[in-house]
Scaffold this active site. Structure first.
Site, PDB file in Angstrom:
ATOM      1  N   LYS A  14      41.114  39.164  39.356  1.00 16.52           N
ATOM      2  CA  LYS A  14      40.246  39.727  38.316  1.00 16.52           C
ATOM      3  C   LYS A  14      40.862  39.503  36.940  1.00 16.52           C
ATOM      4  O   LYS A  14      40.182  39.107  35.997  1.00 16.52           O
ATOM      5  CB  LYS A  14      40.151  41.253  38.490  1.00 16.52           C
ATOM      6  CG  LYS A  14      39.200  41.769  39.502  1.00 16.52           C
ATOM      7  CD  LYS A  14      39.188  43.311  39.318  1.00 16.52           C
ATOM      8  CE  LYS A  14      38.332  44.039  40.284  1.00 16.52           C
ATOM      9  NZ  LYS A  14      38.309  45.495  40.027  1.00 16.52           N
ATOM     10  N   ASP A  71      34.818  48.200  38.474  1.00 13.17           N
ATOM     11  CA  ASP A  71      34.796  48.377  39.915  1.00 13.17           C
ATOM     12  C   ASP A  71      33.762  47.399  40.442  1.00 13.17           C
ATOM     13  O   ASP A  71      32.653  47.294  39.901  1.00 13.17           O
ATOM     14  CB  ASP A  71      34.424  49.812  40.309  1.00 13.17           C
ATOM     15  CG  ASP A  71      34.840  50.070  41.750  1.00 13.17           C
ATOM     16  OD1 ASP A  71      36.047  49.992  42.041  1.00 13.17           O
ATOM     17  OD2 ASP A  71      33.958  50.326  42.600  1.00 13.17           O
ATOM     18  N   SER A  72      34.147  46.649  41.464  1.00 11.62           N
ATOM     19  CA  SER A  72      33.288  45.568  41.915  1.00 11.62           C
ATOM     20  C   SER A  72      33.360  45.443  43.420  1.00 11.62           C
ATOM     21  O   SER A  72      34.206  46.057  44.066  1.00 11.62           O
ATOM     22  CB  SER A  72      33.715  44.268  41.229  1.00 11.62           C
ATOM     23  OG  SER A  72      35.104  44.084  41.335  1.00 11.62           O
ATOM     24  N   GLY A 153      39.615  36.747  46.663  1.00 13.73           N
ATOM     25  CA  GLY A 153      38.840  37.674  47.488  1.00 13.73           C
ATOM     26  C   GLY A 153      37.818  36.981  48.376  1.00 13.73           C
ATOM     27  O   GLY A 153      38.137  36.044  49.117  1.00 13.73           O
ATOM     28  N   TYR A 154      36.569  37.432  48.290  1.00 13.15           N
ATOM     29  CA  TYR A 154      35.498  36.939  49.157  1.00 13.15           C
ATOM     30  C   TYR A 154      34.854  35.645  48.641  1.00 13.15           C
ATOM     31  O   TYR A 154      33.862  35.190  49.216  1.00 13.15           O
ATOM     32  CB  TYR A 154      34.400  38.010  49.285  1.00 13.15           C
ATOM     33  CG  TYR A 154      34.844  39.288  49.978  1.00 13.15           C
ATOM     34  CD1 TYR A 154      34.748  39.441  51.362  1.00 13.15           C
ATOM     35  CD2 TYR A 154      35.361  40.363  49.252  1.00 13.15           C
ATOM     36  CE1 TYR A 154      35.148  40.618  51.999  1.00 13.15           C
ATOM     37  CE2 TYR A 154      35.756  41.542  49.868  1.00 13.15           C
ATOM     38  CZ  TYR A 154      35.648  41.663  51.242  1.00 13.15           C
ATOM     39  OH  TYR A 154      36.039  42.826  51.872  1.00 13.15           O
ATOM     40  N   LYS A 175      32.593  29.719  37.258  1.00 14.59           N
ATOM     41  CA  LYS A 175      32.284  30.961  37.994  1.00 14.59           C
ATOM     42  C   LYS A 175      31.904  32.058  36.995  1.00 14.59           C
ATOM     43  O   LYS A 175      30.932  32.785  37.199  1.00 14.59           O
ATOM     44  CB  LYS A 175      33.492  31.392  38.845  1.00 14.59           C
ATOM     45  CG  LYS A 175      33.261  32.723  39.549  1.00 14.59           C
ATOM     46  CD  LYS A 175      34.456  33.240  40.333  1.00 14.59           C
ATOM     47  CE  LYS A 175      34.240  34.704  40.732  1.00 14.59           C
ATOM     48  NZ  LYS A 175      35.401  35.352  41.330  1.00 14.59           N
ATOM     49  N   HIS A 180      28.961  38.097  38.481  1.00 16.08           N
ATOM     50  CA  HIS A 180      28.831  39.519  38.158  1.00 16.08           C
ATOM     51  C   HIS A 180      29.842  39.916  37.084  1.00 16.08           C
ATOM     52  O   HIS A 180      29.500  40.494  36.066  1.00 16.08           O
ATOM     53  CB  HIS A 180      29.047  40.321  39.448  1.00 16.08           C
ATOM     54  CG  HIS A 180      30.323  39.986  40.180  1.00 16.08           C
ATOM     55  ND1 HIS A 180      30.753  38.684  40.378  1.00 16.08           N
ATOM     56  CD2 HIS A 180      31.304  40.761  40.710  1.00 16.08           C
ATOM     57  CE1 HIS A 180      31.913  38.697  41.014  1.00 16.08           C
ATOM     58  NE2 HIS A 180      32.273  39.947  41.229  1.00 16.08           N
TER      59      HIS A 180
HETATM   60  P1  ITT Z   1      41.616  47.311  40.626  1.00 12.77           P
HETATM   61  O1  ITT Z   1      40.899  48.540  41.150  1.00 12.77           O
HETATM   62  O2  ITT Z   1      43.044  47.560  40.292  1.00 12.77           O
HETATM   63  O3  ITT Z   1      40.862  46.622  39.522  1.00 12.77           O
HETATM   64  P2  ITT Z   1      40.813  46.175  43.174  1.00 12.77           P
HETATM   65  O4  ITT Z   1      40.909  44.813  43.781  1.00 12.77           O
HETATM   66  O5  ITT Z   1      41.160  47.351  44.064  1.00 12.77           O
HETATM   67  O6  ITT Z   1      41.680  46.208  41.837  1.00 12.77           O
HETATM   68  P3  ITT Z   1      38.062  47.045  43.202  1.00 12.77           P
HETATM   69  O7  ITT Z   1      38.361  48.396  43.729  1.00 12.77           O
HETATM   70  O8  ITT Z   1      37.013  46.894  42.131  1.00 12.77           O
HETATM   71  O9  ITT Z   1      39.363  46.362  42.601  1.00 12.77           O
HETATM   72  O10 ITT Z   1      37.693  46.102  44.439  1.00 12.77           O
HETATM   73  C1  ITT Z   1      37.145  44.867  44.201  1.00 12.77           C
HETATM   74  C2  ITT Z   1      37.169  44.046  45.486  1.00 12.77           C
HETATM   75  O11 ITT Z   1      35.890  43.422  45.654  1.00 12.77           O
HETATM   76  C3  ITT Z   1      38.169  42.927  45.377  1.00 12.77           C
HETATM   77  O12 ITT Z   1      39.472  43.338  45.813  1.00 12.77           O
HETATM   78  C4  ITT Z   1      37.534  41.850  46.246  1.00 12.77           C
HETATM   79  O13 ITT Z   1      37.763  42.138  47.613  1.00 12.77           O
HETATM   80  C5  ITT Z   1      36.040  42.065  45.982  1.00 12.77           C
HETATM   81  N1  ITT Z   1      35.586  41.265  44.815  1.00 12.77           N
HETATM   82  C6  ITT Z   1      35.172  41.764  43.599  1.00 12.77           C
HETATM   83  N2  ITT Z   1      34.870  40.768  42.756  1.00 12.77           N
HETATM   84  C7  ITT Z   1      35.096  39.621  43.428  1.00 12.77           C
HETATM   85  C8  ITT Z   1      34.974  38.268  43.082  1.00 12.77           C
HETATM   86  O14 ITT Z   1      34.622  37.876  41.857  1.00 12.77           O
HETATM   87  N3  ITT Z   1      35.274  37.351  44.010  1.00 12.77           N
HETATM   88  C9  ITT Z   1      35.665  37.721  45.238  1.00 12.77           C
HETATM   89  N4  ITT Z   1      35.833  38.983  45.648  1.00 12.77           N
HETATM   90  C10 ITT Z   1      35.544  39.943  44.752  1.00 12.77           C
END
Ligand code: ITT
Length: 198
Positions: A14, A71-72, A153-154, A175, A180
């Protein structure tokens, strides 16, 4: 001297995307590495919005500076929008395992794919105040097999039909133009540039 803006995420994937989008704005970008004593908040909200606000307000209080958090997560329609807000920790942290679990759950429903979307809720806060919020999505579907090594991630299992590839098969700036998080942070960029009093 430009004012600090803390990018509050522990996720390096991120962070790289966000730093690239916010480059050149009239704020001194900081990260949580600048605040090594700060611990992580609990994410107990039921929505992306609740969790983003919780993170932004927590880190704004901890740092005393203007702070942005997001949050994503990934929503898969055929799995009742799982993993959703649980995306980061759903079935552990090994993405090969997570991808296999998604495949198994889809197959159990007689499916090879499903419509899916990434969601990003962004919150900007200072002190106890939320100053700006926005939420964006990108629509796609689950790829039959993971593909690509970019992103994080995904991304390797998120197929984006308009380009005919997964989000792991395109460079970061491409990207961010469609994603998003890209849409949310480009909107924040405009807000910050248009808010000189911040
Ligand atoms: P912070 O809370 O510290 O920001 P985190 O990874 O725990 O880190 P989130 O709770 O928002 O953040 O979880 C987001 C998850 O969603 C992330 O770890 C990925 O598994 C997935 N994700 C979100 N955006 C993504 C993206 O652009 N590409 C791939 N996976 C994504």
């Amino acid at each position: 001297m430009s004012r600090p803006l803390v990018i509050a995420t522990t996720n390096q994937g991120k962070l790289r995307e966000i730093e690239a989008i916010l480059a050149g704005i009239p704020f001194a970008l900081q990260t949580l590495k600048d605040y090594p004593e700060t611990t992580e908040p609990t994410e107990t909200g039921q929505t992306f919005g609740e969790n983003a606000r919780r993170k932004a307000l927590y880190y704004a209080a901890a740092t005393g500076e203007l702070t942005v958090a997001d949050d994503s997560g990934l929503e898969i329609d055929a799995l009742d929008r799982a993993p959703g807000i649980h995306s980061a920790r759903w079935h552990g942290s090994d993405y090969a395992v997570k991808f296999r679990k998604i495949r198994q759950l889809l197959e159990a429903r007689g499916l090879d794919t499903s419509p899916a979307r990434f969601v990003c809720h962004l919150t900007l806060a200072r002190g106890r105040q939320v100053l700006y919020e926005t939420e964006h999505t990108v629509e796609g579907r689950i790829a039959e097999t993971p593909a690509g090594h970019q992103g994080f991630g995904y991304d390797p299992i998120f197929f984006f039909p308009p380009l005919g590839v997964t989000l792991a098969q395109i460079p970061r700036d491409e990207k961010s133009r469609i994603s998003h998080r890209g849409k949310a942070f480009f909107a924040l960029r405009e807000f910050l540039i248009g808010s000189p009093a911040l």
